[in-house]
Design an enzyme around this catalytic site. Sequence first.
Site, PDB file in Angstrom:
ATOM      1  N   PHE A 246      -6.955  -7.118  -3.640  1.00 45.92           N
ATOM      2  CA  PHE A 246      -5.813  -6.823  -2.780  1.00 45.92           C
ATOM      3  C   PHE A 246      -6.019  -5.444  -2.189  1.00 45.92           C
ATOM      4  O   PHE A 246      -5.918  -4.426  -2.881  1.00 45.92           O
ATOM      5  CB  PHE A 246      -4.475  -6.864  -3.521  1.00 45.92           C
ATOM      6  CG  PHE A 246      -3.319  -6.640  -2.585  1.00 45.92           C
ATOM      7  CD1 PHE A 246      -2.803  -7.684  -1.844  1.00 45.92           C
ATOM      8  CD2 PHE A 246      -2.775  -5.375  -2.415  1.00 45.92           C
ATOM      9  CE1 PHE A 246      -1.758  -7.474  -0.945  1.00 45.92           C
ATOM     10  CE2 PHE A 246      -1.729  -5.156  -1.525  1.00 45.92           C
ATOM     11  CZ  PHE A 246      -1.225  -6.217  -0.792  1.00 45.92           C
TER      12      PHE A 246
ATOM     13  N   LYS B 276      -0.593   5.707  -1.597  1.00 49.29           N
ATOM     14  CA  LYS B 276       0.535   5.611  -2.524  1.00 49.29           C
ATOM     15  C   LYS B 276       0.951   6.969  -3.094  1.00 49.29           C
ATOM     16  O   LYS B 276       1.690   7.706  -2.465  1.00 49.29           O
ATOM     17  CB  LYS B 276       0.234   4.585  -3.615  1.00 49.29           C
ATOM     18  CG  LYS B 276       0.128   3.153  -3.073  1.00 49.29           C
ATOM     19  CD  LYS B 276       0.160   2.133  -4.150  1.00 49.29           C
ATOM     20  CE  LYS B 276      -0.028   0.718  -3.614  1.00 49.29           C
ATOM     21  NZ  LYS B 276       1.065   0.262  -2.749  1.00 49.29           N
TER      22      LYS B 276
ATOM     23  N   ASP C  64     -11.544   1.563  -3.681  1.00 45.30           N
ATOM     24  CA  ASP C  64     -10.138   1.512  -3.301  1.00 45.30           C
ATOM     25  C   ASP C  64      -9.323   2.004  -4.494  1.00 45.30           C
ATOM     26  O   ASP C  64      -9.009   1.237  -5.405  1.00 45.30           O
ATOM     27  CB  ASP C  64      -9.748   0.078  -2.921  1.00 45.30           C
ATOM     28  CG  ASP C  64      -8.268  -0.059  -2.601  1.00 45.30           C
ATOM     29  OD1 ASP C  64      -7.507   0.909  -2.815  1.00 45.30           O
ATOM     30  OD2 ASP C  64      -7.858  -1.148  -2.159  1.00 45.30           O
TER      31      ASP C  64
END
Length: 401
Positions: free
Chosen positions: A141, A255, A226
Site C-alpha cells: 500500500f 504522515k 516507503d
Amino acid sequence: MNATERSIAAAEAHGAHNYHPLPVVVATAEGAWMTDVEGRRYLDMLAGYSALNFGHGNRRLLDAAKAQLERVTLTSRAFHHDRYAEFCTELAALCGKDMVLPMNTGAEAIETAVKTARKWGYRVKGVPDGRAKIIVADNNFHGRTTTIVSFSTDPEARADYGPYTPGFEIVPYGDLAALEAAVDENTVAVLLEPIQGEAGVLVPPPGYLSGVRRLTAERNVLFVADEIQSALGRTGSTFACEHEDVVPDVYVLGKALGGGVVPVSAVVADRDVLGVFRPGEHGSTFGGNPLACAVALEVIAILKTGEYQERATRLGEHLHHELGLLVGTGAVEAVRGRGLWAGVDIAPSLGTAREVSERLMERGVLVKDTHGSTIRIAPPLVISKEDLDWGLERLRAVLAG
C-alpha cells in the site's frame, strides 16, 4: 437525532462514500485521547495511521505552527523563504543524505519517488527510453493515485481505475529469491515498505531488507524505502530500516513528518539520485511551504532527543508481550509488528475485525480494521503505560465476549 447522528447523516448525504468510518464524531483531542461531540472520551489507538506519533495537540508543534502562522504560510516555490533551507538541511542530516524534495501527501511523495527512479534510470543508469521497470511487493500500500493503484494487488484499491500505468513488476513480499529473479537490465528501483502497514502490519523475514540492500547495490538498482508509516519513531527507531542496519538509496517520508498538524512529505536521497531534476521538471504549489517546514523542523528536533524512539521500544515490548498472551486462546490467531505498532488477527468465531473495532469503540477504545480479520494498533507514542494497559484490558474484555 443527537449530535452524533446528525453529523453522520449529513456526512453520508453530502460526502462521497470513499471511507467507512466508525460511528464516532470527534470534536477535541489531546495527547492519546479524543472526545466526541457528546462528550464521550476515547483512547486513540490508531494515531491517524501514524500521522499523530507525537500525540494530539502536541504543544511544541502547535507553538511552532502558531509562530509561523503569524509570519508567512505560503510563498510557493516561485520564491525562496527563510524556513526552506533549514528544513532541507535538517531532514537530510536526519536521514544521512544530501538532498530533500518536499511534497505534501504520502501518495505525492511516492509518485515523486517513481519519477525520480525513472529519471535516474534514463539519465544515469542508461536504461533505454520507456523501458524502466520498478519492482514492488504484493499486498503493498503506497497510496491511491492512478499510477500507484496500477501496481496494487488489493482489488478494492485497484478495481475500475484502468487502464493502468505500465512499468511495474510485482513479487511476493519477503521472498528474496523472487526479487532477484525479477531484476533485469532495465530495473531502476525496488520499492518496498520495510513493514507493510495496510496489509496488516506485516514484518518481513529476518535478513530480507539487508538482502534487498545487497542485491540492489550489486545490480545498480535503487532501493526505495516507503517509510511513510513506519518511520519517525513508530517502530522504536527513527527508520524501520535501521532494525536491519540498512540504509536505502531513497527514503520516502510523510504522515508523522507533519506532526498531525499539516500534511508534509518528502523524498530524501543523495545528490547522485535527486540531482537528476532540473527546474520545471517536477514541482508542487504547496510542497515545502513555510508552515509545513516550520512544523516539520520541530518534528525533527523532537526526534533528535531519542525520547520517542525509546518510548516506542519500551512500551512496544510491553504491548507485544500482552498481545502475545492472547494468541492460542481461541480469540487471536496471530500478532505481528514492531515497536508501538501491531496487527492482530481475530479468530473468525468472534466476528469480523470491523465488529471487534465497533465493540472496542463502545468501551472507549478506537482502532481500525483491515482486510476483514485484522485490527491495527498504533497509539500515539506519547501514550502512558497506564493508558496502554487500560486499552489492552478493554481489548481482552471484548475478545472474552
